[in-house]
Design a protein around this motif. Structure first.
Motif, PDB file in Angstrom:
ATOM      1  N   ASN A  64      -7.380 -25.942 -51.161  1.00 52.57           N
ATOM      2  CA  ASN A  64      -8.018 -24.677 -50.804  1.00 52.57           C
ATOM      3  C   ASN A  64      -8.902 -24.794 -49.563  1.00 52.57           C
ATOM      4  O   ASN A  64      -9.905 -24.096 -49.444  1.00 52.57           O
ATOM      5  N   TYR A  68      -5.189 -24.366 -45.647  1.00 52.77           N
ATOM      6  CA  TYR A  68      -4.526 -23.582 -46.687  1.00 52.77           C
ATOM      7  C   TYR A  68      -4.841 -22.090 -46.524  1.00 52.77           C
ATOM      8  O   TYR A  68      -3.946 -21.249 -46.649  1.00 52.77           O
ATOM      9  N   ALA A  69      -6.080 -21.760 -46.215  1.00 51.53           N
ATOM     10  CA  ALA A  69      -6.468 -20.352 -45.998  1.00 51.53           C
ATOM     11  C   ALA A  69      -5.660 -19.765 -44.844  1.00 51.53           C
ATOM     12  O   ALA A  69      -5.181 -18.624 -44.922  1.00 51.53           O
ATOM     13  N   GLU A  70      -5.482 -20.552 -43.793  1.00 52.42           N
ATOM     14  CA  GLU A  70      -4.686 -20.117 -42.638  1.00 52.42           C
ATOM     15  C   GLU A  70      -3.221 -19.939 -43.043  1.00 52.42           C
ATOM     16  O   GLU A  70      -2.578 -18.954 -42.672  1.00 52.42           O
ATOM     17  N   GLU A  72      -1.990 -19.176 -45.941  1.00 53.22           N
ATOM     18  CA  GLU A  72      -1.841 -17.985 -46.776  1.00 53.22           C
ATOM     19  C   GLU A  72      -1.747 -16.700 -45.947  1.00 53.22           C
ATOM     20  O   GLU A  72      -1.120 -15.741 -46.357  1.00 53.22           O
ATOM     21  N   LYS A  73      -2.354 -16.688 -44.764  1.00 51.98           N
ATOM     22  CA  LYS A  73      -2.344 -15.499 -43.896  1.00 51.98           C
ATOM     23  C   LYS A  73      -1.108 -15.407 -43.009  1.00 51.98           C
ATOM     24  O   LYS A  73      -0.814 -14.354 -42.462  1.00 51.98           O
ATOM     25  N   GLN A  74      -0.395 -16.505 -42.861  1.00 52.66           N
ATOM     26  CA  GLN A  74       0.731 -16.540 -41.930  1.00 52.66           C
ATOM     27  C   GLN A  74       1.912 -15.739 -42.451  1.00 52.66           C
ATOM     28  O   GLN A  74       2.251 -15.805 -43.625  1.00 52.66           O
ATOM     29  N   GLY A  75       2.545 -14.995 -41.543  1.00 52.05           N
ATOM     30  CA  GLY A  75       3.706 -14.176 -41.891  1.00 52.05           C
ATOM     31  C   GLY A  75       5.003 -14.933 -41.698  1.00 52.05           C
ATOM     32  O   GLY A  75       5.086 -16.127 -41.981  1.00 52.05           O
ATOM     33  N   SER A  91       9.219 -19.654 -43.440  1.00 54.81           N
ATOM     34  CA  SER A  91       8.476 -18.769 -44.337  1.00 54.81           C
ATOM     35  C   SER A  91       9.361 -18.219 -45.452  1.00 54.81           C
ATOM     36  O   SER A  91       8.861 -17.758 -46.472  1.00 54.81           O
ATOM     37  N   HIS A  96       3.624 -18.674 -53.280  1.00 51.18           N
ATOM     38  CA  HIS A  96       2.254 -18.929 -53.734  1.00 51.18           C
ATOM     39  C   HIS A  96       2.315 -19.608 -55.099  1.00 51.18           C
ATOM     40  O   HIS A  96       2.723 -19.017 -56.086  1.00 51.18           O
TER      41      HIS A  96
END
Length: 198
Positions: A64, A68-70, A72-75, A91, A96
């Motif tokens: 976390n 990891y935060a980055e 989670e935002k990636q398309g 992708s 998740h």
């Protein structure tokens, strides 16, 4: 006594058979050699301290974390090896898992990710590495019950990945530098009437 000895012999034979069947598909002696080979000092010049610790020293980033935060935002896009630029995941295989590290259910190119047995820390796991440069990526786990096409979870360190959004330019592959490659380049240069580079 003879019955016990016979049972013990049978048990030992069964264990040997199970262990023989449990051998990894890629034996460490038969593992392909990485194409990109550099010294620790050369890798340190190319990578951040955290990237070096994870990819070259077989470390693990904290769960976390910022990577990891980055993630989670990636398309939509493609994930490449941070060390050499080889394609590893897309992708499309991302999901998740709730584990705190980037998760994929399959590698995008079977030739980009190599799986090998990891018996470190008193556990038997399957390590995933970049086939091109032997960068440690993470581990792969099977049969955890995720509703994915493979029921596999590639648990990957985010700092080992370079994300390129869909339509973006893939990173340049790190040049293969070895004595054999340089010798071949010198031979080709000589045949062409050029002086080999020093």
């Amino acid at each position: 006594m003879k019955l016990r000895l016979a049972l013990l012999s049978t048990l030992v034979a069964a264990i040997c058979i199970v262990n023989a069947e449990d051998k990894p598909k890629t034996d460490s002696k038969n593992m392909p050699k990485p194409e990109v080979v550099k010294t620790e000092e050369d890798w340190k010049k190319l990578l951040t301290l955290e990237q070096f610790e994870v990819t070259r020293m077989r470390g693990t980033e904290r769960p976390n974390g910022a990577a990891y935060a980055e993630f989670e935002k990636q398309g939509e896009g493609t994930y490449y090896c941070v060390c050499c630029g080889a394609e590893l995941f897309t992708s499309k295989e991302k999901f998740h898992s709730g584990c705190g590290w980037p998760s994929f259910y399959d590698s995008s190119k079977a030739k980009g990710v190599l799986e090998k047995v990891d018996n470190s820390h008193g556990m038997r796991r399957v390590e995933t590495v970049c086939k091109r440069c032997d960068a440690h990526l993470g581990h792969v786990f099977e049969g955890e019950g995720f509703k994915t096409p493979t029921d596999r979870r590639f648990c990957i360190n985010g700092v080992a990945l370079k994300f390129v959004p869909q339509g973006g330019e893939a990173p340049k592959l790190l040049e293969i530098a070895s004595d054999a490659v340089q010798q071949k380049k010198d031979e080709v240069a000589k045949e062409g009437g050029l002086e080999p580079k020093k």
